[in-house]
Scaffold this active site. Structure first.
Site, PDB file in Angstrom:
ATOM      1  N   ASN A  10      -0.662   0.268   2.219  1.00 56.05           N
ATOM      2  CA  ASN A  10       0.039   0.557   1.480  1.00 56.05           C
ATOM      3  C   ASN A  10       0.067   2.335   0.425  1.00 56.05           C
ATOM      4  O   ASN A  10       1.642   2.609  -0.043  1.00 56.05           O
ATOM      5  CB  ASN A  10      -0.777   0.571  -0.179  1.00 56.05           C
ATOM      6  CG  ASN A  10      -1.445  -1.148   0.323  1.00 56.05           C
ATOM      7  OD1 ASN A  10      -0.593  -1.557   0.819  1.00 56.05           O
ATOM      8  ND2 ASN A  10      -2.186  -2.129  -0.774  1.00 56.05           N
ATOM      9  N   ARG A  33       8.598  -6.459   3.934  1.00 55.03           N
ATOM     10  CA  ARG A  33       8.149  -6.047   2.545  1.00 55.03           C
ATOM     11  C   ARG A  33       8.375  -5.195   1.655  1.00 55.03           C
ATOM     12  O   ARG A  33       8.923  -4.490   0.866  1.00 55.03           O
ATOM     13  CB  ARG A  33       6.666  -7.092   2.131  1.00 55.03           C
ATOM     14  CG  ARG A  33       6.976  -6.319   0.531  1.00 55.03           C
ATOM     15  CD  ARG A  33       6.099  -7.118  -0.384  1.00 55.03           C
ATOM     16  NE  ARG A  33       6.719  -7.866  -1.696  1.00 55.03           N
ATOM     17  CZ  ARG A  33       7.317  -9.003  -1.631  1.00 55.03           C
ATOM     18  NH1 ARG A  33       7.365  -9.509  -1.163  1.00 55.03           N
ATOM     19  NH2 ARG A  33       8.221  -8.760  -2.611  1.00 55.03           N
ATOM     20  N   ASP A  82       4.023 -11.166   2.615  1.00 53.05           N
ATOM     21  CA  ASP A  82       2.562 -12.083   2.379  1.00 53.05           C
ATOM     22  C   ASP A  82       3.116 -13.072   1.404  1.00 53.05           C
ATOM     23  O   ASP A  82       4.015 -13.436   0.823  1.00 53.05           O
ATOM     24  CB  ASP A  82       1.644 -11.220   1.415  1.00 53.05           C
ATOM     25  CG  ASP A  82       0.585 -10.555   2.608  1.00 53.05           C
ATOM     26  OD1 ASP A  82       0.736 -11.643   4.071  1.00 53.05           O
ATOM     27  OD2 ASP A  82       0.146  -9.597   2.034  1.00 53.05           O
ATOM     28  N   ASP A 142      -6.817  -6.767  -3.913  1.00 53.69           N
ATOM     29  CA  ASP A 142      -6.502  -6.853  -2.620  1.00 53.69           C
ATOM     30  C   ASP A 142      -7.668  -6.730  -2.443  1.00 53.69           C
ATOM     31  O   ASP A 142      -7.909  -7.465  -1.419  1.00 53.69           O
ATOM     32  CB  ASP A 142      -5.829  -5.907  -2.256  1.00 53.69           C
ATOM     33  CG  ASP A 142      -4.365  -5.789  -1.530  1.00 53.69           C
ATOM     34  OD1 ASP A 142      -3.764  -6.479  -2.254  1.00 53.69           O
ATOM     35  OD2 ASP A 142      -3.383  -4.966  -1.425  1.00 53.69           O
ATOM     36  N   MET A 166      -3.381 -11.440 -10.642  1.00 57.68           N
ATOM     37  CA  MET A 166      -1.557 -11.013 -10.347  1.00 57.68           C
ATOM     38  C   MET A 166      -1.192 -11.843  -9.901  1.00 57.68           C
ATOM     39  O   MET A 166       0.212 -12.274  -9.013  1.00 57.68           O
ATOM     40  CB  MET A 166      -1.687  -9.618  -9.630  1.00 57.68           C
ATOM     41  CG  MET A 166      -2.543  -8.725 -10.800  1.00 57.68           C
ATOM     42  SD  MET A 166      -2.223  -6.876  -9.721  1.00 57.68           S
ATOM     43  CE  MET A 166      -3.184  -5.696 -11.216  1.00 57.68           C
TER      44      MET A 166
END
Length: 441
Positions: free
Chosen positions: A23, A97, A121, A319, A341
């Site tokens: 990330n 993404r 995802d 995550d 989330m």
């Protein structure tokens, strides 16, 4: 079709080095577009999502030199803005993404950008509003081309502004920061994300000549500058991998040392696993996890069932909730996992239930895990990986299960985890890649 075949139920042992943070990589790599000078980045994970972004940068005209396995040199001297109109861009940008992250830097430096509606995802809606509302506040105008599924953005003169973000989006904050560093005047971002990865980006930009204050807080102030220069940057280890390996050690009763974890950047990750009863020891900057025959979930002070939920940093990262859920399967005690989330990240629990886990899926956001306390082993089954994190959770379950498991759709796992099969083998895991027909899963 590639799949992993796993013979589980064996304790593992050894050392494992976490990869660079996925990330963080998507933000840091996009930032190379902000300058024409050379930028060297090390500890880059060799994974599909990151490699796709590096390939996309090359197609845009960035000179890319790979110095070794995890270190690259980038020089964004001449960028081909017309590349946005090409079918090649539509294909490469749409399949990733993270491609949204190039919009901020391109707007800042060239005044325009375009992006196909990104993929990624299947974990529920991920709005891009935060990015675009932020760009609009800075003076950008964007048009969504519904026929071609393209966002076209024009920003010939970005000006600093006060922004109160509608959500503390990590990628949204990063994108707006990258747009604001070259905007005229001062930008203030309130309700900014403050994850370590975002702090890394801000520190890197400051080394390049940006003027960002408030790093590590939810209030960032950015004084626009005329241009940025080159720098060198080393990425943090991936905290999601580190959490995954802690869960793996507990579930399989293994003695594992996770090397060079940058412990001070892990936030509450170690303490959440400690509440599940996982013992660990900090040795220098390594986490040592002893082999445990059992581990017991904590309760709240009044004796009620523990709830573990996700929240924006410094809260617990979403995550790792699927990893925590899997780890709890073999704990003693019960826990409620509350995924706030994303609305479909818990939908993989049916596969764990098929393996023998005691889980009640309350709704799309909550699951109660009734720990087996290692009295019953999970059984191996065939299953498919729905997303990156669920895929690794199923992999951990398979390594702890009795018998053979087959995991299909491992492309999803490999989007986020580098050489995972080889690294697990060095710990003694019985895992192999097979080419199979995806029937019956």
């Amino acid at each position: 079709m590639n799949a992993f075949e796993i013979i589980g139920g064996k304790p593992l042992k050894g050392e494992i080095v976490p990869q660079g943070a996925k990330n963080e990589a998507l933000q840091i790599l996009s930032a190379v577009l902000l300058t024409e000078e050379k930028i060297t980045i090390s500890n880059i994970p060799d994974i599909k999502d990151v490699n796709k972004l590096i390939e996309l940068l090359g197609s845009l005209g960035v000179i890319v030199n790979r110095l070794n396995k995890d270190t690259y040199e980038f020089e964004a001297k001449e960028i081909n803005i017309d590349y946005f109109a090409s079918d090649d861009f539509k294909q490469k940008g749409g399949g990733l993404r993270g491609s949204i992250m190039i919009v901020g830097p391109l707007l800042a430096r060239f005044g325009k950008a375009a992006i196909p509606k990104p993929g990624g995802d299947k974990i529920g809606r991920r709005r891009l509003d935060t990015h675009f509302l932020g760009f609009e506040k800075l003076g950008a105008k964007f048009v969504y081309d519904a026929e071609n599924h393209f966002f076209n953005v024009d920003a010939t003169a970005l000006k600093g502004a006060f922004l109160l973000l509608d959500e503390a989006s990590v990628t949204g904050t990063a994108n707006i920061v990258m747009a604001a560093v070259l905007a005229e005047g001062t930008t203030t971002i309130y309700n900014a994300a403050c994850e370590p990865y975002l702090q890394q980006l801000c520190k890197m930009l400051n080394r390049m000549g940006a003027k960002i204050t408030g790093i590590g807080s939810n209030l960032l102030t950015i004084e626009g500058v005329k241009k940025l220069g080159g720098t060198a940057h080393r990425m943090l280890p991936d905290m999601i991998e580190i959490g995954s390996f802690i869960g793996l050690a507990a579930m399989t009763g293994s003695e594992i040392t996770i090397k060079d974890v940058c412990y001070n950047e892990l936030g509450m990750i170690p303490s959440v696993f400690a509440r599940l009863g996982v013992k660990m020891e900090l040795r220098g900057d390594d986490i040592f996890i002893p082999a445990q025959s059992s581990y017991e979930i904590d309760t709240f002070i009044d004796g009620s069932i523990l709830t573990i939920s996700d929240a924006p940093w410094p809260g617990f990262t979403p995550d790792l909730l699927s990893i925590v859920l899997v780890t709890a399967i073999q704990a003693k005690g019960n826990v409620l996992i509350h995924q706030k989330m994303f609305e479909s990240r818990l939908f993989f629990v049916d596969k764990l239930i098929d393996m023998g886990a005691q889980i009640i899926l309350c709704d799309p956001h909550r699951a109660t895990v009734i720990g087996l306390n290692k009295q019953t082993q999970l059984r191996g089954i065939s299953m498919s990986s729905p997303d990156i994190r669920a895929g690794v959770s199923l992999l951990i379950a398979a390594l702890s299960a009795q018998g053979k498991s087959t995991i299909f759709n491992i492309d999803q796992i490999e989007r986020g985890y580098q050489d995972i099969e080889e690294r697990l083998k060095t710990l003694g895991a019985d895992i192999k890649r097979v080419d199979v027909l995806p029937s019956g899963h």
